[in-house]
Design a protein around this motif. Sequence first.
Motif, PDB file in Angstrom:
ATOM      1  N   ILE A  98       0.712  -1.254  -0.016  1.00 49.29           N
ATOM      2  CA  ILE A  98      -0.090   0.011  -0.111  1.00 49.29           C
ATOM      3  C   ILE A  98       0.904   1.217  -0.153  1.00 49.29           C
ATOM      4  CG2 ILE A  98      -0.395  -0.152   2.691  1.00 49.29           C
ATOM      5  CD1 ILE A  98      -3.023   1.120   2.137  1.00 49.29           C
ATOM      6  N   MET A  99       0.464   2.055  -0.936  1.00 52.20           N
ATOM      7  CA  MET A  99       1.204   3.335  -0.807  1.00 52.20           C
ATOM      8  C   MET A  99       0.371   4.474  -0.705  1.00 52.20           C
ATOM      9  SD  MET A  99       4.473   4.524  -2.181  1.00 52.20           S
ATOM     10  CE  MET A  99       5.073   6.381  -2.265  1.00 52.20           C
ATOM     11  N   PHE A 124      -9.623   5.043  -3.729  1.00 48.43           N
ATOM     12  CA  PHE A 124      -8.169   4.339  -3.665  1.00 48.43           C
ATOM     13  C   PHE A 124      -8.142   3.723  -4.954  1.00 48.43           C
ATOM     14  CE2 PHE A 124      -6.279   0.267  -2.107  1.00 48.43           C
ATOM     15  CZ  PHE A 124      -5.321   0.932  -1.092  1.00 48.43           C
ATOM     16  N   ALA A 125      -6.672   3.691  -5.099  1.00 49.70           N
ATOM     17  CA  ALA A 125      -6.235   3.066  -6.628  1.00 49.70           C
ATOM     18  C   ALA A 125      -5.586   1.554  -6.635  1.00 49.70           C
ATOM     19  CB  ALA A 125      -5.066   4.004  -7.340  1.00 49.70           C
ATOM     20  N   ILE A 126      -6.195   0.805  -7.624  1.00 52.45           N
ATOM     21  CA  ILE A 126      -5.698  -0.300  -7.971  1.00 52.45           C
ATOM     22  C   ILE A 126      -5.621  -0.426  -9.487  1.00 52.45           C
ATOM     23  CG2 ILE A 126      -6.526  -1.370  -5.761  1.00 52.45           C
ATOM     24  CD1 ILE A 126      -8.322  -3.226  -7.567  1.00 52.45           C
ATOM     25  N   ALA A 127      -4.617  -1.311  -9.799  1.00 51.98           N
ATOM     26  CA  ALA A 127      -4.774  -1.552 -11.514  1.00 51.98           C
ATOM     27  C   ALA A 127      -6.066  -2.506 -11.614  1.00 51.98           C
ATOM     28  CB  ALA A 127      -3.414  -2.407 -11.824  1.00 51.98           C
ATOM     29  N   ALA A 151      -1.928   6.925  -6.891  1.00 52.29           N
ATOM     30  CA  ALA A 151      -1.694   6.577  -5.573  1.00 52.29           C
ATOM     31  C   ALA A 151      -0.915   7.813  -5.245  1.00 52.29           C
ATOM     32  CB  ALA A 151      -1.213   5.139  -5.498  1.00 52.29           C
ATOM     33  N   THR A 152      -0.157   8.295  -5.775  1.00 47.82           N
ATOM     34  CA  THR A 152       0.859   9.414  -5.265  1.00 47.82           C
ATOM     35  C   THR A 152       0.436  10.839  -5.516  1.00 47.82           C
ATOM     36  OG1 THR A 152       2.306   9.234  -7.251  1.00 47.82           O
ATOM     37  CG2 THR A 152       2.837   7.567  -5.074  1.00 47.82           C
ATOM     38  N   GLU A 172      -6.548   8.798  -1.670  1.00 49.49           N
ATOM     39  CA  GLU A 172      -5.979   8.666  -0.457  1.00 49.49           C
ATOM     40  C   GLU A 172      -4.705   7.554  -0.467  1.00 49.49           C
ATOM     41  OE1 GLU A 172      -8.636  11.341  -0.506  1.00 49.49           O
ATOM     42  OE2 GLU A 172      -9.717   9.169  -0.583  1.00 49.49           O
ATOM     43  N   GLY A 173      -4.644   6.895  -1.733  1.00 54.05           N
ATOM     44  CA  GLY A 173      -3.668   5.910  -1.562  1.00 54.05           C
ATOM     45  C   GLY A 173      -4.035   4.902  -2.805  1.00 54.05           C
ATOM     46  N   GLY A 174      -3.184   3.659  -2.894  1.00 50.88           N
ATOM     47  CA  GLY A 174      -3.165   2.725  -3.634  1.00 50.88           C
ATOM     48  C   GLY A 174      -2.407   1.716  -3.358  1.00 50.88           C
ATOM     49  N   ILE A 175      -2.617   0.425  -4.069  1.00 54.69           N
ATOM     50  CA  ILE A 175      -1.850  -0.658  -3.943  1.00 54.69           C
ATOM     51  C   ILE A 175      -0.911  -0.769  -5.068  1.00 54.69           C
ATOM     52  CG2 ILE A 175      -1.720  -3.229  -3.862  1.00 54.69           C
ATOM     53  CD1 ILE A 175      -4.343  -3.175  -2.218  1.00 54.69           C
ATOM     54  N   ILE A 176       0.371  -0.745  -5.097  1.00 56.28           N
ATOM     55  CA  ILE A 176       1.261  -0.607  -6.172  1.00 56.28           C
ATOM     56  C   ILE A 176       2.305  -1.661  -6.086  1.00 56.28           C
ATOM     57  CG2 ILE A 176       0.719   1.866  -6.263  1.00 56.28           C
ATOM     58  CD1 ILE A 176       3.591   2.317  -5.539  1.00 56.28           C
ATOM     59  N   ALA A 177       3.023  -1.717  -6.852  1.00 58.96           N
ATOM     60  CA  ALA A 177       4.205  -2.770  -7.133  1.00 58.96           C
ATOM     61  C   ALA A 177       5.273  -2.166  -6.237  1.00 58.96           C
ATOM     62  CB  ALA A 177       4.627  -2.909  -8.349  1.00 58.96           C
TER      63      ALA A 177
END
Length: 266
Positions: free
Chosen positions: A116-117, A145-148, A189-190, A195-200
Amino acid sequence: MPSSLRRWITVATLALAAFGWQRAALAQSAPAAQPTVAAAADLKFAVEEVAKLFEQRTGHKLRLVFGSSGNFYSQILQGAPFHLFMSADEDFVFKLADAGKTLDRGRLYAYGRIGIMVPKGSPLKADGELKDLAAALKDGRLRKFAIAAPDHAPYGKRAKEALQHVGIWEAIQPKLVYGENIAQTAQFATSGSTEGGIIALSLAKAPQVAALGDFALIPESWHQPLAQRMVLMKDAPQAVRQFYDFLATPEAQAIMVRYGFAMPKE
């Protein structure tokens, strides 16, 4: 807005715009003989560095195209002139091999991780167990909230699995913003638009991204492994075949490890 953030948004926007054009026009405009690598978006910083070292050692310059593995899979089926496919999900490689599009069934080159970022100033915490994310859903701190996109981006699929593991997938769906690939997801996410996201992890390790917020790993047992496999196409030129071999050298693997990838034992 900090200058570093403005630069990241500008670069990411231009890169994504360029990728959109490439995806639409590549099959018609790219010379078939041009050594071209189609690489999953999580590889952007790591593979650019490896390719630079490869060019210094051999004099061969490669064309690098980054995007979602699922989209590349579809493009290769349709005849896109890629010579090496570095997928973030080995299943796409196996499907291409079964369709007769590849030289063989390829080779595992890395295992990826997700986390999570959260951007600077976010009301969320970079909590790898996602407890604060669950709390933010209930107390109203979470708006976006961001995900791919899970349907074609392997890192998005693994993000969905992690959210299902902690039991918040259904509740969080109305808040989700989907990136076309994991690089666009990192931008979302940045940038402060979420408010954020799940990234690599590999993107979070890049100084350009790390400076924009906080990151925490999600336990790898919460999702299926990100087994990343690469494969040569049958018409791959010698330069690309050399790069395929170069990726297995200790120097190239050291760069990959520095960006958070685990090396396969096979």
